[in-house]
Design a protein around this motif. Structure first.
Motif, PDB file in Angstrom:
ATOM      1  N   ARG A  96       0.833  -1.192   0.000  1.00  0.00           N
ATOM      2  CA  ARG A  96       0.000   0.000   0.000  1.00  0.00           C
ATOM      3  C   ARG A  96       0.873   1.249   0.000  1.00  0.00           C
ATOM      4  O   ARG A  96       1.866   1.328   0.712  1.00  0.00           O
ATOM      5  CB  ARG A  96      -0.921   0.017   1.236  1.00  0.00           C
ATOM      6  CG  ARG A  96      -1.923  -1.122   1.229  1.00  0.00           C
ATOM      7  CD  ARG A  96      -2.806  -1.078   2.466  1.00  0.00           C
ATOM      8  NE  ARG A  96      -3.711  -2.213   2.474  1.00  0.00           N
ATOM      9  CZ  ARG A  96      -4.881  -2.227   1.857  1.00  0.00           C
ATOM     10  NH1 ARG A  96      -5.268  -1.162   1.185  1.00  0.00           N
ATOM     11  NH2 ARG A  96      -5.651  -3.288   1.897  1.00  0.00           N
TER      12      ARG A  96
ATOM     13  N   ASP B 110       1.580   5.260   0.650  1.00  0.00           N
ATOM     14  CA  ASP B 110       1.137   6.334   1.540  1.00  0.00           C
ATOM     15  C   ASP B 110       0.356   7.365   0.727  1.00  0.00           C
ATOM     16  O   ASP B 110       0.711   7.692  -0.402  1.00  0.00           O
ATOM     17  CB  ASP B 110       2.346   7.002   2.196  1.00  0.00           C
ATOM     18  CG  ASP B 110       3.029   6.074   3.186  1.00  0.00           C
ATOM     19  OD1 ASP B 110       2.360   5.144   3.659  1.00  0.00           O
ATOM     20  OD2 ASP B 110       4.219   6.286   3.460  1.00  0.00           O
TER      21      ASP B 110
ATOM     22  N   GLY C  11      -2.973  -1.444   7.720  1.00  0.00           N
ATOM     23  CA  GLY C  11      -2.971  -0.453   6.652  1.00  0.00           C
ATOM     24  C   GLY C  11      -4.315  -0.222   6.008  1.00  0.00           C
ATOM     25  O   GLY C  11      -4.406   0.456   4.975  1.00  0.00           O
TER      26      GLY C  11
END
Length: 426
Positions: free
Chosen positions: A34, A36, A281
């Motif tokens: 993932r 940011d 996340g």
């Protein structure tokens, strides 16, 4: 109560995630790929707070009383204090200037009762400066602090003993006296001698000031409790004692809250979210963790208020607990179906914010709007701090989206929780 499946079906999913799970993270994915996401300052716009749940207008004279008292206190402190210790003089000058500047600012809290809290704080700051100045110049206030504390304690005891929780209905009694009970609790806290007046005030002037300021805050808090009750009763000619009705209602709600909480016991106070999917996340982690914490916190507060005899606050907290449990159950269903686990983007966050605002706005249509507004407060407070955290660069995008999902699910549960509590107040 609207079915959780129906609520889930109307969520529009989080980002690109469908409830079928086809766009969700596959179970067991560690989520390390993932990226940011940096949220722009306007990703989450502030929400307008509804009208205060207090049943009548709060007189502006209450705030004026605090402002005028603070001005009187500061007037006794020179702008350039002449005390032997230069460092003390400089700190006094700075504290006085800061306290005076605050008196010129408007209290920006959304509800009048919260604005009164801001003014009590400013009044305390002014009293603290005055007490420190008097101590630094050799004018001890030890006896005055002791006497004022005793006087306020006696007046508080008389006020509590005389209160019959008079209102036009048990529902209005809950709204009015939840605010009064909170003030009474605050007053008791400020009356505790945990900041004793120092034996050598000249050497410790700021401790002396704090002792005086604390007693001043207690006096101001009791004054607001009395005046809020008076303001309400002045508008209600049909008020009668609702004390027994609130005790009975809070007792019924105590068992109802315990039963409702039992449906999610296995999901509370767990180290990790108990799902097969890895939620690291994702918005799902924040949604689950924070909603389960909200359930534990509100249930505990409800029990403590009931045990302490704060029956109005117990009623309000019961409604918030019921709504929080329903939000958690809906969140659990959604997470199990793969929702809240997709890629978080700026667009998905803004869409989640729009859904949360829509859910908050829908509460306005509740039958018992003021009670519903009181229950809605946790969601409003979340919307209050999120934009600020984003602007300051402290916001993590998945966490923001999870918080927004929590706001939406909680707000959607408020109307049913309101009807549930209102029925038990009848």
């Amino acid at each position: 109560m609207k079915s959780r499946r129906a609520v889930l079906a109307g969520l529009g999913t989080v980002g690109a995630v469908g409830l079928t799970g086809c766009s969700a993270l596959p179970f067991g994915d560690d989520g390390n790929d993932r990226e940011d996401v940096t949220l722009p300052a306007d990703a989450v716009e502030p929400v307008s707070w509804p009208e205060s749940p207090f049943p009548v207008a709060v007189p502006g004279a209450l705030a004026d009383t605090h402002r005028e008292r603070a001005q009187e206190l500061l007037a006794e402190v020179p702008a350039d204090p002449n005390v032997p210790n230069g460092a003390v003089a400089e700190e006094l000058r700075s504290d006085r200037e800061r306290a005076a500047d605050r008196l010129g600012d408007a209290a920006e809290d959304p509800w009048p009762i919260e604005r009164l809290s801001a003014w009590r704080s400013r009044r305390e700051a002014a009293a603290t400066v005055r007490g420190a100045y008097r101590a630094a110049t050799g004018e001890g206030d030890a006896e005055a602090v002791t006497e004022r504390r005793r006087t306020v304690r006696e007046r508080l005891g008389s006020f509590v003993a005389a209160s019959e929780y008079r209102a036009s209905s048990p529902l209005e009694a809950a709204l009015v006296y939840a605010a009064v009970e909170e003030l009474v609790t605050d007053c008791r806290r400020y009356l505790r001698p945990d900041r004793p007046y120092p034996s050598d005030p000249v050497a410790r002037p700021f401790e002396a000031g704090q002792a005086l300021g604390q007693v001043e805050r207690a006096r101001a808090t009791l004054g607001d409790a009395r005046r809020l009750e008076d303001a309400y009763l002045a508008e209600r000619s049909d008020a009668s004692s609702q004390w027994s009705a609130l005790i009975d209602a809070s007792g019924r709600l105590r068992f109802a809250v315990a039963r409702t909480r039992s449906t999610v016991d296995g999901f509370l106070d767990v180290g990790e979210p108990p799902f097969e999917a890895n939620l690291d996340g994702t918005a799902a982690r924040t949604l689950f963790v924070e909603t389960s914490r909200q359930v534990s916190s509100t249930v505990q507060s409800h029990e403590e208020y009931r045990d302490d005899g704060d029956y109005a606050r117990a009623v309000i907290e019961a409604g918030q607990a019921v709504a929080a449990v329903e939000a958690l159950r809906t969140a659990i269903d959604g997470i199990r179906d793969g929702a809240y686990q997709g890629e978080v983007t700026v667009d998905s966050v803004t869409e989640a914010a729009a859904r949360a605002r829509e859910a908050i706005a829908a509460v306005e249509a509740s039958e018992h709007r003021r009670l519903a507004t009181h229950f809605l407060r946790p969601a409003l407070q979340t919307f209050e701090y999120l934009p600020r955290h984003i602007e300051e660069g402290y916001a993590d995008a998945p966490r923001v989206q999870g918080d927004l999902a929590r706001v939406e699910l909680y707000a959607r549960a408020v109307p049913a929780a309101t009807a549930f509590v209102a029925q038990r107040l009848e």
